[in-house]
Design an enzyme around this catalytic site. Structure first.
Site, short mmCIF file in Angstrom:
data_model
loop_
_atom_site.label_atom_id
_atom_site.label_comp_id
_atom_site.label_asym_id
_atom_site.label_seq_id
_atom_site.Cartn_x
_atom_site.Cartn_y
_atom_site.Cartn_z
N LYS A 19 33.11 46.28 92.29
CA LYS A 19 34.28 45.56 92.83
C LYS A 19 35.54 46.42 92.73
CE LYS A 19 33.84 42.04 89.97
NZ LYS A 19 32.62 42.34 89.20
N ARG A 94 36.38 33.42 89.70
CA ARG A 94 35.10 33.54 89.00
C ARG A 94 34.53 32.17 88.64
NH1 ARG A 94 36.23 39.14 86.84
NH2 ARG A 94 34.28 39.95 86.04
N ARG A 133 29.68 53.71 81.85
CA ARG A 133 31.15 53.62 81.85
C ARG A 133 31.67 53.42 80.43
NH1 ARG A 133 34.16 49.09 85.37
NH2 ARG A 133 33.15 47.73 83.86
N ARG A 139 36.18 50.74 77.13
CA ARG A 139 36.17 49.27 77.31
C ARG A 139 35.19 48.64 76.34
NH1 ARG A 139 36.33 47.13 83.45
NH2 ARG A 139 35.23 45.43 82.40
N ARG A 151 27.78 38.66 79.67
CA ARG A 151 28.57 38.67 80.92
C ARG A 151 27.71 38.26 82.10
NH1 ARG A 151 30.97 44.55 80.51
NH2 ARG A 151 31.95 44.15 82.53
P1 B4P Z 1 32.97 47.71 88.89
O1 B4P Z 1 32.09 46.61 89.36
O2 B4P Z 1 33.97 48.21 89.84
O3 B4P Z 1 33.53 47.10 87.58
P2 B4P Z 1 34.72 46.08 87.39
O4 B4P Z 1 35.54 45.90 88.61
O5 B4P Z 1 35.43 46.57 86.19
O6 B4P Z 1 34.05 44.65 87.14
P3 B4P Z 1 33.71 43.89 85.85
O7 B4P Z 1 33.17 42.58 86.33
O8 B4P Z 1 32.84 44.72 84.98
O9 B4P Z 1 35.04 43.69 84.97
P4 B4P Z 1 36.44 42.95 85.18
O10 B4P Z 1 37.48 43.94 84.85
O11 B4P Z 1 36.56 42.26 86.48
O12 B4P Z 1 32.21 49.08 88.47
C1 B4P Z 1 31.41 49.28 87.37
C2 B4P Z 1 30.95 50.75 87.23
O13 B4P Z 1 29.98 51.07 88.24
C3 B4P Z 1 32.05 51.81 87.36
O14 B4P Z 1 31.91 52.70 86.28
C4 B4P Z 1 31.76 52.52 88.68
O15 B4P Z 1 32.08 53.90 88.61
C5 B4P Z 1 30.27 52.33 88.86
N1 B4P Z 1 29.89 52.24 90.27
C6 B4P Z 1 30.52 51.51 91.23
N2 B4P Z 1 29.88 51.64 92.42
C7 B4P Z 1 28.79 52.46 92.19
C8 B4P Z 1 27.72 52.96 93.03
N3 B4P Z 1 27.62 52.65 94.32
N4 B4P Z 1 26.79 53.75 92.45
C9 B4P Z 1 26.86 54.07 91.12
N5 B4P Z 1 27.84 53.64 90.29
C10 B4P Z 1 28.81 52.83 90.83
O16 B4P Z 1 36.40 41.80 84.05
C11 B4P Z 1 36.34 42.09 82.66
C12 B4P Z 1 36.40 40.80 81.84
O17 B4P Z 1 37.69 40.16 82.00
C13 B4P Z 1 35.40 39.70 82.23
O18 B4P Z 1 34.13 39.88 81.63
C14 B4P Z 1 36.14 38.44 81.70
O19 B4P Z 1 36.01 38.31 80.31
C15 B4P Z 1 37.59 38.75 82.01
N6 B4P Z 1 37.99 38.24 83.34
C16 B4P Z 1 38.35 39.00 84.41
N7 B4P Z 1 38.64 38.21 85.46
C17 B4P Z 1 38.43 36.93 85.06
C18 B4P Z 1 38.52 35.66 85.71
N8 B4P Z 1 38.88 35.55 87.01
N9 B4P Z 1 38.23 34.54 85.00
C19 B4P Z 1 37.88 34.61 83.72
N10 B4P Z 1 37.77 35.79 83.02
C20 B4P Z 1 38.03 36.93 83.70
#
Ligand code: B4P
Length: 197
Positions: A19, A94, A133, A139, A151
């Site tokens: 994302k 979410r 990551r 993180r 998660r």
């Molecule tokens: P991403 O999927 O981009 O990770 P993210 O955006 O950080 O999502 P995530 O759900 O983990 O965390 P968030 O900050 O939203 O990428 C992951 C990895 O994959 C990266 O290292 C990338 O390089 C790699 N990658 C991507 N595409 C690839 C490909 N094609 N091939 C290989 N590798 C690839 O949330 C963190 C926490 O915050 C949540 O768990 C929750 O506790 C809280 N939170 C956030 N939003 C919330 C909400 N709306 N409600 C309640 N809690 C919330």
């Protein structure tokens, strides 16, 4: 000022589905404002605010932060960027409550969600991406496989129901999220263009 022609994209998918990665590419192409609730929560934690301390308790366990905290944060962000022509919502909504709140916040601005882009990636690949990551990002929620499993459980029970919510509105596009970054990006752009027709 936001209006009905605004482009509002929700990027959706399990933890680690790409994302954040794909949002960066979409921002450049469509000139939108990025709202990542994960980034906003981590910024609060880094600034050691009360909100950041509370959120950290949930994030470090792999649990979702309570709806009212996240919704309030998004509302403030949108008020502070009310001149934007559109947004990418990354990691929000979410829960169904968050989705209902988002619809009403957009409605207040006379606009709506254009499309929801769902990245589809298998769990095995997700775990290895997050652990990889975790080695460099610092993180806390990416370091331990048990937290990552929590998660996924949170995603399955609280977030996945949104797929039906948006499918019923005809706004959901499923995109293969494994493989080459630019191939995934082209599929996302094709869905955005389709949704705008
Ligand atoms: P991403 O999927 O981009 O990770 P993210 O955006 O950080 O999502 P995530 O759900 O983990 O965390 P968030 O900050 O939203 O990428 C992951 C990895 O994959 C990266 O290292 C990338 O390089 C790699 N990658 C991507 N595409 C690839 C490909 N094609 N091939 C290989 N590798 C690839 O949330 C963190 C926490 O915050 C949540 O768990 C929750 O506790 C809280 N939170 C956030 N939003 C919330 C909400 N709306 N409600 C309640 N809690 C919330």
């Amino acid at each position: 000022m936001a209006h009905t022609q605004s482009l509002n994209i929700v990027i959706f998918g399990p933890p680690g589905s790409g994302k954040g990665t794909q949002s960066q590419k979409l921002l450049d192409k469509f000139q939108l404002k990025h709202i990542s609730t994960g980034d906003l929560l981590r910024a609060e934690r880094a600034a050691k605010t009360e909100l950041g301390k509370q959120a950290n308790e949930f994030i470090s366990q792999g649990e979702l932060v309570p709806d009212e905290v996240v919704i309030g944060m998004v509302r403030n962000f949108m008020l502070n960027h009310s001149d934007s022509e559109g947004f990418i919502f990354d990691g929000f909504p979410r829960t169904v409550n968050q989705a209902i709140a988002l619809d009403s916040m957009l409605d207040e601005n006379n606009t709506k969600i254009t499309c929801v882009l769902g990245l589809d990636v298998g769990e095995h690949e997700l775990v290895s991406r997050l652990l990889l990551r975790g080695r460099s990002s610092g993180r806390i929620d990416d370091q331990d496989e048990n937290t990552i499993r929590t998660r996924f459980k949170e995603y399955q029970t609280k977030t996945l129901p949104l797929q039906d919510f948006y499918q019923n509105q005809g706004k959901y596009y499923s995109i293969q999220g494994a493989g080459d970054l630019s191939t995934i990006f082209h599929s996302l752009c094709a869905s955005v263009n389709n949704a705008r027709k």
